[in-house]
Design an enzyme around this catalytic site. Structure first.
Site, PDB file in Angstrom:
ATOM      1  N   CYS A 127      14.342  -5.600  -2.911  1.00 33.08           N
ATOM      2  CA  CYS A 127      15.560  -5.134  -3.668  1.00 33.08           C
ATOM      3  C   CYS A 127      14.747  -3.974  -4.701  1.00 33.08           C
ATOM      4  O   CYS A 127      14.950  -3.826  -5.863  1.00 33.08           O
ATOM      5  CB  CYS A 127      16.221  -6.043  -4.787  1.00 33.08           C
ATOM      6  SG  CYS A 127      16.792  -7.157  -3.500  1.00 33.08           S
TER       7      CYS A 127
ATOM      8  N   ARG B  72       0.678  -1.070  -0.006  1.00 31.19           N
ATOM      9  CA  ARG B  72      -0.113  -0.152  -0.024  1.00 31.19           C
ATOM     10  C   ARG B  72       0.740   1.134   0.002  1.00 31.19           C
ATOM     11  O   ARG B  72       0.508   2.017  -0.514  1.00 31.19           O
ATOM     12  CB  ARG B  72      -0.942  -0.163   1.239  1.00 31.19           C
ATOM     13  CG  ARG B  72      -1.991  -1.239   0.866  1.00 31.19           C
ATOM     14  CD  ARG B  72      -3.004  -1.079   2.176  1.00 31.19           C
ATOM     15  NE  ARG B  72      -3.945  -0.045   1.952  1.00 31.19           N
ATOM     16  CZ  ARG B  72      -4.041   1.300   2.768  1.00 31.19           C
ATOM     17  NH1 ARG B  72      -3.223   1.423   3.711  1.00 31.19           N
ATOM     18  NH2 ARG B  72      -4.967   1.939   2.391  1.00 31.19           N
TER      19      ARG B  72
ATOM     20  N   TYR C  90       0.225   3.706  -3.250  1.00 29.61           N
ATOM     21  CA  TYR C  90      -0.512   5.014  -2.985  1.00 29.61           C
ATOM     22  C   TYR C  90       0.162   5.672  -1.835  1.00 29.61           C
ATOM     23  O   TYR C  90      -0.654   6.626  -1.450  1.00 29.61           O
ATOM     24  CB  TYR C  90      -2.005   4.898  -3.097  1.00 29.61           C
ATOM     25  CG  TYR C  90      -2.481   3.492  -2.895  1.00 29.61           C
ATOM     26  CD1 TYR C  90      -3.193   2.983  -4.071  1.00 29.61           C
ATOM     27  CD2 TYR C  90      -2.787   2.692  -1.629  1.00 29.61           C
ATOM     28  CE1 TYR C  90      -3.983   1.867  -4.094  1.00 29.61           C
ATOM     29  CE2 TYR C  90      -3.294   1.587  -1.887  1.00 29.61           C
ATOM     30  CZ  TYR C  90      -4.086   1.252  -2.879  1.00 29.61           C
ATOM     31  OH  TYR C  90      -4.791   0.134  -2.844  1.00 29.61           O
TER      32      TYR C  90
END
Ligand SMILES: *Cc1c(COP(=O)(O)O)cnc(C)c1O
Length: 432
Positions: free
Chosen positions: A362, A331, A335
């Site tokens: 990575c 998340r 966003y």
């Protein structure tokens, strides 16, 4: 720490979730670990169910938006608590059916349903299909004809409301990939098409105005726009709806500075507005469906990690690197979403520093959060990231071939696995 009744600090100074020691859970099941407070999930489900049954017209009920967190246990809980279920793919339908949810309780959504998915949905007898446009209406009709079925269909329309300005907008917000816009006249045209189809029944309309809605005003505006549209449809096409699906979007606070929304109040005020508008227009009150996802599971979830590595850049950030990250919670990367966090081992200590929680992948963008208020982290600590019940497990990936964490459910102070941890074998299972 985030104010939430089920999150406490126990006598050992550890974070407890639903009364269960988070450090002990990490020890017993390993990390990363999704912890889900089942008592809280069921309580939330019953709240939506009961308030909707009391405040809205007969036949009204919540449908759990399973995309927020989909596994057999969640589908079964929703069914046991009397909720319907939203599915947006054949996979979610399959999961719900495997959990014993009757097909009649499923509403099938999606803006790009494949023909195979429509066949699966119609053949299994899902209770509702939310059709996203004229072309899909024609495809549903063709699939239904071939299967000698007659699905009940909701037409998904776009009311053109921005829930974050509480304004009705004629352009912009209708220019989205979901639904058929009302303001352009296309929704009325598609309704005419749906009513002319031979192999379906138009049950009503569906709309969903967005996410993280903190009070009733956007829902009021939605009811206003929808009732005007229903009235127009009745006048011009002689059709009166039985079902009005107002979508989901009930907010949960992720951080201390966000308000705690009163979901019951939002529902009751939305019901009052609907009642008032129906009276004004002399429109027979339709059964209302609402589709909470995050509002049911979001706050019930906590993710536990083990701090692997702590680094400070002089004059810069303190980084705590954990054994999970964007693989189990994308998340922040997606966003910039914020979450509260706490060092579960010293949950009672003041969160007197700002720490950037780094994931293990990575990618320098693999962060769980930046400048998160936190107790001083040490390697080996259990770090709890809060309010991770929604859109975490359901969005998880195997990036870097990291196995996905298990989900442990807490009920009455007891814990049990509802989704097991992926193994290295699971990772190569599909490799040919
Ligand atoms: C995503 C979605 C929901 C659930 O949204 P939440 O913000 O989790 O409540 C409900 N209905 C539809 C159609 C959706 O796309």
């Amino acid at each position: 720490m985030l104010h939430q009744q089920n999150l406490t600090v126990n006598a050992a100074g550890h974070l407890a979730v639903g009364g269960v020691d988070a450090v002990a859970l990490a020890g017993e099941y390993g990390t990363p670990l999704y912890v889900l407070d089942e008592d809280m999930v069921r309580e939330r489900m019953r709240l939506y169910r009961d308030v909707m049954a009391q405040a809205f017209p007969a036949g009204s009920r919540p449908y759990y938006a399973s995309k927020a967190l989909c596994c057999k246990a969640l589908c079964a809980w929703a069914h046991e608590e009397g909720l319907g279920l939203d599915a947006v793919s054949a996979g979610e339908i399959y999961t719900a059916l495997a959990a014993g949810v009757p097909a009649a309780d499923i509403c099938f959504h999606g803006n790009a349903k494949t023909e195979a998915e429509l066949r699966c949905a119609i053949a299994s007898g899902v209770g509702l299909i939310a059709a996203d446009g004229e072309e899909e209406l024609a495809r549903i009709d063709a699939v239904a004809a071939a299967l000698h079925a007659r699905p009940r269909v909701l037409l998904r329309v776009t009311p053109g409301i921005d829930p974050h300005t509480f304004a009705a907008v004629n352009t912009g917000v209708v220019d989205v990939k979901f639904g058929v816009p009302i303001p352009t006249g296309q929704a009325l045209a598609a309704t005419r098409t749906a009513l002319g189809m031979k192999h379906m029944d138009l049950a009503g309309f569906h709309c969903h105005i967005g996410s993280q809605i903190f009070d009733a005003s956007p829902f009021h505006l939605e009811v206003d726009v929808m009732l005007s549209f229903l009235d127009q449809v009745r006048r011009e096409l002689g059709y009166t709806v039985g079902v009005l699906d107002l979508g989901g979007g009930f907010a949960v606070p992720y951080t201390e500075d966000e308000p705690v929304p009163d979901c019951e109040e939002m529902l009751r005020r939305t019901a009052e507005r609907l009642d008032a508008r129906c009276r004004e227009l002399d429109y027979p009150a339709p059964a209302v469906l609402m589709e909470p996802g995050r509002g049911i599971v979001g706050a019930a979830g906590v993710t536990l990690y083990t701090v692997q590595n702590v680094k400070s850049v002089p004059g810069g950030s303190t980084f705590a690197a954990v054994d999970g990250g964007m693989g189990d919670n994308p998340r922040y990367a997606l966003y910039g979403a914020r979450h509260s966090a706490v060092i579960a081992d010293r949950a009672g200590d003041p969160a007197d520093r700002r720490v950037t929680i780094a994931g293990r992948c990575c990618e320098s963008g693999d962060l769980v959060g930046e400048d998160v208020p936190l107790q001083a982290p040490r390697a080996g600590d259990t770090l709890a990231v809060l309010v991770t019940g929604a859109y975490n497990y359901s969005m998880a990936s195997n990036y870097n071939r990291v196995p996905r964490p298990p989900i442990v459910a807490l009920r009455g102070g007891e814990s049990r696995i509802i989704v097991r941890r992926e193994t290295a074998e699971d990772l190569v299972r599909l490799d040919v």
